[in-house]
Design a protein around this motif. Structure first.
Motif: not given
Length: 263
Positions: A40-52, A62-68, A7-15
């Motif tokens: 509304k949607h965007i796709w990628d070959e990879k499954e990201y744990q914390n997508p940006v 990045t670790k910096e983004e996760l830290y913030k 989902d483009k807004k939440s960046l949650e995996i929907i399918a």
């Protein structure tokens, strides 16, 4: 194979639809995912744990983004420098607190004190060279060695005095200088020494030599205790950098030898 739809807004995996190949999916996403909406949607070959989503592309945070975002805790050897997470090499007793490298000074001092104590115990027990009738032997300086010498001296002196009293009782005239000479030359049979190669040697040792041996033991024990105490107290006034470079063994040996020379 499959792709991952976010989902483009939440960046949650929907399918995670199964596709034939990427080319077919790009031509007609709805064929594989009927609810596909490019707004509304965007796709990628990879499954990201914390997508940006950045410039229309997905990537891992990045670790910096996760830290913030409060999703990453700094490791024990990490701090923030110019907005970046920096990994630093911490020496023993260093730690990071409030983004600053600090030092456990009290713990370092206690460790050095323990090292000095162990050096003293080791030094006090260390055999020393002792000469009897032109031959050099090794004599231990353990508590039991000191105790045995004290007992032997007491026995030798007591025996000598009893013989001396017998002579006095018989009316013999005594020369004090000769009496002292005889006392000092009184011997104990088969005192155990060691040689440099570790073999045992049993030697007759006089009162005079036992007294000399005892004096060496006393000097070594006193010098060892003075060295430990002096250096332990000096640690309290040293800076952190001085404590980091303090070599307990080297400093102890230098002060011990100096105390021995001074007598």
């Amino acid at each position: 194979m499959n792709v991952v739809i976010y989902d483009k807004k939440s960046l949650e995996i929907i399918a995670r639809p199964v596709i034939t190949n990427l080319e077919d999916f790009e031509k007609d996403p709805n064929l594989f995912y009927p609810d596909w909406d490019s707004e509304k949607h965007i796709w990628d070959e990879k499954e990201y744990q914390n997508p940006v989503l950045e410039n229309g592309n997905l990537r891992e945070s990045t670790k910096e983004e996760l830290y913030k975002a409060g999703k990453y805790n700094l490791a024990e050897n990490e701090l923030i420098e110019n907005g970046k997470i920096k990994t630093v090499e911490l020496s023993e007793f260093e730690y990071i607190e409030n983004n600053q490298i600090k030092y456990r000074k009290e713990e370092k001092i206690e460790k050095l004190k323990q090292e000095l104590y162990e050096l003293r115990i080791e030094r006090e027990k260390k055999p020393f060279e002792f000469e009897v009738e032109g031959t050099k032997y090794l004599q231990g300086n353990r508590t039991i060695d000191q105790s045995n010498i004290t007992k032997i001296l007491f026995s030798l002196v007591l025996g000598f005095i009893l013989k001396l009293m017998g002579k006095i009782a018989k009316g013999q005239k005594l020369d004090f200088a000769q009496v002292m000479t005889d006392l000092m030359s009184t011997e104990y049979s088969n005192w155990k020494f060691y040689t440099e190669n570790g073999t045992e040697k049993y030697v007759n040792v006089s009162v005079q030599k036992f007294i000399e041996m005892s004096e060496i033991m006393r000097k070594h024990t006193t010098a060892s205790m003075v060295a430990e105490t002096t250096l332990s107290h000096s640690l309290l006034n040293k800076s952190i950098e001085e404590l980091k470079t303090f070599n307990a063994e080297s400093e102890y040996n230098k002060l011990f030898e100096n105390e021995i020379k001074q007598g």
